[in-house]
Design a protein around this motif. Structure first.
Motif, PDB file in Angstrom:
ATOM      1  N   LEU A  98      26.463  34.319  50.400  1.00  0.00           N
ATOM      2  CA  LEU A  98      27.183  35.013  51.521  1.00  0.00           C
ATOM      3  C   LEU A  98      27.179  36.560  51.416  1.00  0.00           C
ATOM      4  N   VAL A  99      27.305  37.088  50.436  1.00  0.00           N
ATOM      5  CA  VAL A  99      26.970  38.719  50.206  1.00  0.00           C
ATOM      6  C   VAL A  99      26.571  38.969  48.932  1.00  0.00           C
ATOM      7  N   ALA A 100      25.919  40.020  48.727  1.00  0.00           N
ATOM      8  CA  ALA A 100      25.457  40.695  47.641  1.00  0.00           C
ATOM      9  C   ALA A 100      26.082  42.103  47.585  1.00  0.00           C
ATOM     10  N   TRP A 101      26.445  42.543  46.633  1.00  0.00           N
ATOM     11  CA  TRP A 101      27.017  43.765  46.211  1.00  0.00           C
ATOM     12  C   TRP A 101      26.726  44.486  44.972  1.00  0.00           C
ATOM     13  N   THR A 102      26.426  45.693  44.847  1.00  0.00           N
ATOM     14  CA  THR A 102      26.223  46.348  43.486  1.00  0.00           C
ATOM     15  C   THR A 102      27.473  46.795  43.037  1.00  0.00           C
ATOM     16  N   ALA A 103      27.840  46.722  41.675  1.00  0.00           N
ATOM     17  CA  ALA A 103      29.046  46.821  40.890  1.00  0.00           C
ATOM     18  C   ALA A 103      28.771  47.997  39.726  1.00  0.00           C
ATOM     19  N   ALA A 104      29.816  48.829  39.838  1.00  0.00           N
ATOM     20  CA  ALA A 104      30.040  49.720  38.749  1.00  0.00           C
ATOM     21  C   ALA A 104      30.567  48.970  37.427  1.00  0.00           C
ATOM     22  N   VAL A 105      29.821  48.922  36.307  1.00  0.00           N
ATOM     23  CA  VAL A 105      30.195  48.077  35.410  1.00  0.00           C
ATOM     24  C   VAL A 105      31.002  48.817  34.171  1.00  0.00           C
ATOM     25  N   THR A 106      32.407  48.639  34.045  1.00  0.00           N
ATOM     26  CA  THR A 106      32.965  49.146  32.776  1.00  0.00           C
ATOM     27  C   THR A 106      33.579  48.323  31.709  1.00  0.00           C
ATOM     28  N   GLU A 107      33.684  48.692  30.636  1.00  0.00           N
ATOM     29  CA  GLU A 107      34.074  47.726  29.578  1.00  0.00           C
ATOM     30  C   GLU A 107      35.826  48.144  29.359  1.00  0.00           C
ATOM     31  N   LEU A 108      36.585  47.208  29.371  1.00  0.00           N
ATOM     32  CA  LEU A 108      37.970  47.490  29.231  1.00  0.00           C
ATOM     33  C   LEU A 108      38.255  47.588  27.467  1.00  0.00           C
ATOM     34  N   ALA A 109      39.180  48.498  27.174  1.00  0.00           N
ATOM     35  CA  ALA A 109      39.479  48.737  25.711  1.00  0.00           C
ATOM     36  C   ALA A 109      40.637  47.601  25.489  1.00  0.00           C
ATOM     37  N   PRO A 110      40.262  46.539  24.209  1.00  0.00           N
ATOM     38  CA  PRO A 110      41.304  45.622  24.170  1.00  0.00           C
ATOM     39  C   PRO A 110      42.772  46.400  23.967  1.00  0.00           C
ATOM     40  N   GLY A 111      43.750  45.822  24.494  1.00  0.00           N
ATOM     41  CA  GLY A 111      45.029  46.322  24.299  1.00  0.00           C
ATOM     42  C   GLY A 111      45.487  47.220  25.385  1.00  0.00           C
ATOM     43  N   SER A 112      44.403  47.843  25.943  1.00  0.00           N
ATOM     44  CA  SER A 112      45.047  48.879  27.244  1.00  0.00           C
ATOM     45  C   SER A 112      45.658  48.332  28.222  1.00  0.00           C
ATOM     46  N   GLU A 113      46.486  49.010  29.076  1.00  0.00           N
ATOM     47  CA  GLU A 113      47.108  48.432  30.151  1.00  0.00           C
ATOM     48  C   GLU A 113      46.258  47.625  30.909  1.00  0.00           C
ATOM     49  N   ALA A 114      44.946  48.278  31.252  1.00  0.00           N
ATOM     50  CA  ALA A 114      44.100  47.485  32.094  1.00  0.00           C
ATOM     51  C   ALA A 114      43.607  46.299  31.830  1.00  0.00           C
ATOM     52  N   TRP A 115      43.375  46.177  30.488  1.00  0.00           N
ATOM     53  CA  TRP A 115      42.830  45.040  29.563  1.00  0.00           C
ATOM     54  C   TRP A 115      43.898  43.965  29.802  1.00  0.00           C
ATOM     55  N   GLU A 116      45.083  44.149  29.407  1.00  0.00           N
ATOM     56  CA  GLU A 116      46.219  43.267  29.592  1.00  0.00           C
ATOM     57  C   GLU A 116      46.164  42.598  30.820  1.00  0.00           C
ATOM     58  N   ALA A 117      46.419  43.487  31.948  1.00  0.00           N
ATOM     59  CA  ALA A 117      46.473  43.065  33.190  1.00  0.00           C
ATOM     60  C   ALA A 117      44.946  42.053  33.710  1.00  0.00           C
ATOM     61  N   ALA A 118      43.990  42.484  33.369  1.00  0.00           N
ATOM     62  CA  ALA A 118      42.760  41.539  33.434  1.00  0.00           C
ATOM     63  C   ALA A 118      42.912  40.129  32.538  1.00  0.00           C
ATOM     64  N   VAL A 119      43.246  40.146  31.400  1.00  0.00           N
ATOM     65  CA  VAL A 119      43.326  39.178  30.462  1.00  0.00           C
ATOM     66  C   VAL A 119      44.206  38.236  31.146  1.00  0.00           C
ATOM     67  N   ALA A 120      45.302  38.732  31.769  1.00  0.00           N
ATOM     68  CA  ALA A 120      46.500  37.825  32.245  1.00  0.00           C
ATOM     69  C   ALA A 120      45.666  36.876  33.594  1.00  0.00           C
ATOM     70  N   GLU A 121      44.978  37.474  34.290  1.00  0.00           N
ATOM     71  CA  GLU A 121      44.242  36.820  35.413  1.00  0.00           C
ATOM     72  C   GLU A 121      43.199  35.950  34.768  1.00  0.00           C
ATOM     73  N   LEU A 122      42.308  36.449  33.994  1.00  0.00           N
ATOM     74  CA  LEU A 122      41.279  35.691  33.262  1.00  0.00           C
ATOM     75  C   LEU A 122      41.993  34.383  32.557  1.00  0.00           C
ATOM     76  N   LYS A 123      42.941  34.732  31.699  1.00  0.00           N
ATOM     77  CA  LYS A 123      43.489  33.488  31.148  1.00  0.00           C
ATOM     78  C   LYS A 123      44.069  32.170  32.037  1.00  0.00           C
ATOM     79  N   GLY A 124      44.108  32.578  33.417  1.00  0.00           N
ATOM     80  CA  GLY A 124      44.554  31.454  34.193  1.00  0.00           C
ATOM     81  C   GLY A 124      43.238  30.628  34.843  1.00  0.00           C
ATOM     82  N   LYS A 125      42.080  31.472  34.650  1.00  0.00           N
ATOM     83  CA  LYS A 125      40.874  31.030  35.159  1.00  0.00           C
ATOM     84  C   LYS A 125      40.331  30.191  34.069  1.00  0.00           C
ATOM     85  N   ARG A 126      40.440  30.595  32.945  1.00  0.00           N
ATOM     86  CA  ARG A 126      39.518  29.618  31.825  1.00  0.00           C
ATOM     87  C   ARG A 126      39.911  28.414  31.522  1.00  0.00           C
ATOM     88  N   LEU A 127      38.874  27.588  31.681  1.00  0.00           N
ATOM     89  CA  LEU A 127      39.240  26.100  31.576  1.00  0.00           C
ATOM     90  C   LEU A 127      38.745  25.844  30.138  1.00  0.00           C
TER      91      LEU A 127
END
Length: 171
Positions: free
Chosen positions: A76-105
């Motif tokens: 459908l679409v291709a895009w260039t992404a800026a890649v950044t690693e999130l520090a474990p325990g940071s606010e951004a990491w916690e928010a991302a992990v909350a979303e990822l946890k629901g998708k992990r099968l």
């Protein structure tokens, strides 16, 4: 400006709805990765025991992402992404992990999964920079990645006869 906004909307909607995205970092082939879309970016977790590999992605500053159609499987679409690693325990990491946890099968350690991710895995944010909906020339088909998975033995010679006999009896 109008085209840029439409491109951003297409990237977001296509990526949200797709179960997998194809990501190519600085080295190696593109890999299918499961992800979660949150706060304007795709998040992936991996490079730990029992999680998806992220070769060439964890140390990259940019990556190429291809999103397929969920119903037809086409690009459908291709895009260039800026890649950044999130520090474990940071606010951004916690928010991302909350979303990822629901998708992990089928996580082997369901309730302790996020603790394991903090200790042993990387959580990466893939933020869209540029997108294209143009279809490239050629098929973009790639040679399958090497795998230790093999068929151990040929099927028994009698199996087709047994299956055919069952089918005749059922008729």
């Amino acid at each position: 400006m109008h085209d840029a906004l439409l491109g951003q909307a297409l990237v977001e909607e296509a990526t949200k709805k797709s179960g997998l995205i194809w990501v190519r970092g600085t080295t190696g082939p593109a890999r299918a990765l499961w992800h979660a879309w949150h706060d304007g970016a795709a998040y992936v977790v991996g490079d730990g025991p029992g999680e998806q590999p992220l070769p060439g992605l964890a140390d990259a500053s940019t990556a190429e992402v291809t999103v397929r159609s969920k119903d037809k499987g086409g690009r459908l679409v291709a895009w260039t992404a800026a890649v950044t690693e999130l520090a474990p325990g940071s606010e951004a990491w916690e928010a991302a992990v909350a979303e990822l946890k629901g998708k992990r099968l089928n996580a082997p350690d369901g309730e302790h999964m996020t603790e394991r991710w903090a200790r042993e895995c990387r959580v990466l944010r893939l933020e869209p920079r540029e997108s294209t909906t143009e279809h490239p020339d050629g098929s973009l088909a790639a040679v399958p990645l090497p795998t230790p998975a093999t068929t151990r033995h040929p099927i028994p010679a009698a199996l087709p006869r047994l299956l055919f006999r069952r089918h005749r009896r059922a008729s």
